[in-house]
Design a protein around this motif. Structure first.
Motif, PDB file in Angstrom:
ATOM      1  N   CYS A 157      -8.560  -0.201   0.210  1.00  0.00           N
ATOM      2  CA  CYS A 157      -7.620  -1.331   0.369  1.00  0.00           C
ATOM      3  C   CYS A 157      -8.153  -2.618   1.082  1.00  0.00           C
ATOM      4  CB  CYS A 157      -6.382  -0.718   1.117  1.00  0.00           C
ATOM      5  SG  CYS A 157      -4.836  -1.983   1.280  1.00  0.00           S
ATOM      6  N   SER A 199      -1.287  -0.256  -4.288  1.00  0.00           N
ATOM      7  CA  SER A 199      -1.709   1.088  -4.633  1.00  0.00           C
ATOM      8  C   SER A 199      -1.141   1.391  -6.045  1.00  0.00           C
ATOM      9  CB  SER A 199      -0.786   2.180  -3.980  1.00  0.00           C
ATOM     10  OG  SER A 199      -1.021   1.850  -2.595  1.00  0.00           O
ATOM     11  N   LYS A 213       0.829  -1.196   0.141  1.00  0.00           N
ATOM     12  CA  LYS A 213       0.103  -0.098   0.063  1.00  0.00           C
ATOM     13  C   LYS A 213       1.022   1.256  -0.169  1.00  0.00           C
ATOM     14  CE  LYS A 213      -3.439   2.227   2.644  1.00  0.00           C
ATOM     15  NZ  LYS A 213      -2.855   3.558   2.260  1.00  0.00           N
ATOM     16  N   ASP A 267      -6.547   5.342  -5.250  1.00  0.00           N
ATOM     17  CA  ASP A 267      -6.038   6.255  -4.340  1.00  0.00           C
ATOM     18  C   ASP A 267      -5.208   5.595  -3.294  1.00  0.00           C
ATOM     19  OD1 ASP A 267      -5.695   8.163  -2.336  1.00  0.00           O
ATOM     20  OD2 ASP A 267      -7.669   8.645  -2.116  1.00  0.00           O
ATOM     21  N   PRO A 268      -3.996   5.803  -3.154  1.00  0.00           N
ATOM     22  CA  PRO A 268      -3.190   5.066  -2.109  1.00  0.00           C
ATOM     23  C   PRO A 268      -3.332   5.409  -0.764  1.00  0.00           C
ATOM     24  CG  PRO A 268      -1.821   6.655  -3.248  1.00  0.00           C
ATOM     25  CD  PRO A 268      -3.173   6.571  -3.902  1.00  0.00           C
ATOM     26  N   THR A 269      -4.337   6.481  -0.555  1.00  0.00           N
ATOM     27  CA  THR A 269      -4.501   6.977   0.780  1.00  0.00           C
ATOM     28  C   THR A 269      -5.864   6.313   1.344  1.00  0.00           C
ATOM     29  OG1 THR A 269      -5.719   9.155   0.252  1.00  0.00           O
ATOM     30  CG2 THR A 269      -3.503   9.041   0.635  1.00  0.00           C
TER      31      THR A 269
END
Ligand code: UDP
Length: 500
Positions: free
Chosen positions: A425, A398, A375, A418-420
């Motif tokens: 996730c 991600s 992630k 969106d990695p955040t």
């Protein structure tokens, strides 16, 4: 300055994986390279012999080159704490982040040069005019002007970058630019990472690769993987005395003897409990804490799965001053979780005293994983993704940096836009835990792709092809295609080694 010992590996052992035709092609390229080099030494210089992707790659890449009769050497430069704080700041800025928010001013430039000059004295005592020097990452790029003056051919390989330039990245590039421009050629992992001011003639794209036979990737039985997890203290049970073996780089037998330092309530209850894993350095951009919260918040959707966040012992990675703080931060956040979440999350620090043993532990953990997560908030390339792909693991990662070059969403793994987004996730992880057929299909595709695109021979061919652009007499780049078959690759994706 450290002169790192290099083992010898033979490509012959790779034939069963890459196929005999690819192996023969590789032998040809090496024979041609030996002729072009004509006794010149190829030096690789970076700032750590262990921990992180660059050291990981050099260990085996150089061993194969040495085994093939090329005269390659590996030097590791020194630095003090302010120097590594500064280069870590540059690392973050090249990823578009502010890092510690410190300055990149004349004062920092002076310190950078002071440390670089001390290193240069020792490097110049070893490198001869006409040798080829490959400098890795910002920590060593300051050596480029002195090496060039000394008559070496200088390549700079940058393993980091981000797709869009922003102020932070631009500031770091301005800091590095005077040194980068002194290199005869620069190598990037993605075309998007090449700064606009760099002449396109001197920029080459070569994505990294993994070695199928390295300790980290060599085949390992399920039982051995389980035994290793039990032995290091991650999995409950009696490890017994057998089944902890691996093959060392020089092909001598090795055995896992150390244990990991694990923050946990108790070990994972049994081998059939699905284990979700992220293996990374303790770096803010790997977002271990994000994975922790993603899993903790949605654990009711994860069946009986557990999560292991796995990294190197942060006291042992010398060029990464942030590791300890990031790890301690994760421990603090774990301590705040409800007991029911704590029970299912394990923070694992792997010993680094013997890096081959460390690699065997990583291998076992990745192979045992039901799902591998990466992630990252930013990622230059992401060797941990390649390693999991090669092992046929279902992956959630991600959609950032080089991860996008490795995984097509829904084909070789699941990408999170969106990695955040911790919820997205968790959704993807829960989906793979629930849908075994999908997990198996993605894992199979991932392994096929890793073999075709991301194994050492493809990278080596691209690196050796670059030598055809080097003019040995004037020490300039001769920008013509290699005479025989024009195989020089400027683009990453065109190069493929087909599987057997
Ligand atoms: N790694 C390792 N031991 C550990 C944790 C990580 O050998 O305890 C390795 C990991 O397997 C991978 C490398 O470190 O080969 C990390 O490379 P990557 O490109 O994923 O990220 P980087 O650290 O270079 O940003």
């Amino acid at each position: 300055m450290q002169d790192v010992p290099i083992s010898r590996l033979s490509f012959d052992h790779l034939s069963p994986i890459i196929g005999t035709r690819s192996a023969a092609r590789l032998r040809n390229v090496i024979d041609e390279a030996r002729a072009v080099l004509d006794g010149r030494i190829v030096w690789h210089i970076n700032s750590t012999a262990q921990g992180g992707g660059v050291a990981e790659m050099l260990q085996t890449l150089l061993a194969y080159e040495r085994g093939a009769g090329l005269d390659v050497r590996w030097l590791v430069t020194d630095g003090d704490a302010p120097f590594f704080n500064l280069t870590k700041r540059i690392h973050h800025r090249l990823h578009g982040q502010n890092g510690d928010g410190g300055l990149l001013s004349t004062h920092e430039q002076k310190h950078f040069m002071r440390v670089t000059e001390r290193n240069a004295e020792q490097v110049l005592a070893a490198v001869r005019s006409g040798d080829i020097v490959i400098l890795h990452d910002p920590q060593t790029v300051g050596l480029a002007p002195a090496l060039r003056r000394a008559g070496a051919l200088v390549l700079w390989r940058c393993h980091i970058g981000q797709d869009e330039m922003n102020r932070a990245a631009d500031e770091a590039w301005q800091f590095l630019r005077p040194y980068v421009e002194q290199a005869h050629a620069c190598i990037f992992s993605r075309a998007a990472y090449v700064p606009a001011w760099l002449s396109s003639e001197s920029a080459f794209i070569i994505p990294p690769a993994i070695d199928a036979l390295s300790i980290k990737n060599q085949s390992m039985s399920r039982t051995t993987a389980r035994n290793i997890l039990t032995h290091i203290g991650l999995l409950a049970g009696n490890p017994g005395s057998g089944g902890l073996e691996f093959t060392r780089l020089g092909r001598s037998p090795g055995r896992v003897t150390r244990r990991a330092e694990i923050t946990q309530t108790r070990p994972v209850p049994g081998p059939t409990v699905p284990l979700v894993v992220q293996v990374s350095r303790w770096d803010p951009l790997k977002d271990m804490a994000g994975v922790l919260h993603s899993f903790a918040d949605q654990r009711h959707r994860m069946g009986d799965a557990h999560l292991a966040l796995v990294g190197p012992d942060p006291r042992s990675v010398t060029d990464d001053p942030e590791g300890l703080r990031v790890f301690q931060d994760c421990v603090a956040q774990w301590a705040e979780l409800a007991p029911a979440a704590q029970e299912r999350i394990h923070l694992v620090c792997l010993p680094m005293a013997d890096i081959e043993e460390n690699a065997a532990m990583v291998n076992a953990i990745q192979r045992h994983a039901a799902v591998v997560v990466q992630k990252s908030l930013r990622e230059g390339f992401g060797l941990t993704v390649t390693e999991a792909m090669y092992k046929g693991r279902p992956i959630v990662a991600s959609k950032v940096g080089g991860i996008q070059d490795q995984i097509a969403d829904g084909v070789h793994g699941l990408l999170v836009n969106d990695p955040t987004d911790t919820r997205a996730c968790a959704d993807a992880v829960a989906r793979l835990l629930a849908d075994k057929a999908l997990a198996r299909r993605l894992g199979r595709n991932a392994r096929r792709r890793a073999i075709a695109k991301f194994l050492g021979p493809r990278q080596l061919i691209q690196l050796l092809d670059l030598l055809y652009a080097l003019d040995g007499t004037s020490n300039k780049l001769r920008l013509t295609n290699r005479p025989k078959n024009g195989r020089r690759n400027r683009s990453a994706t065109s190069a493929t080694i087909s599987g057997a």
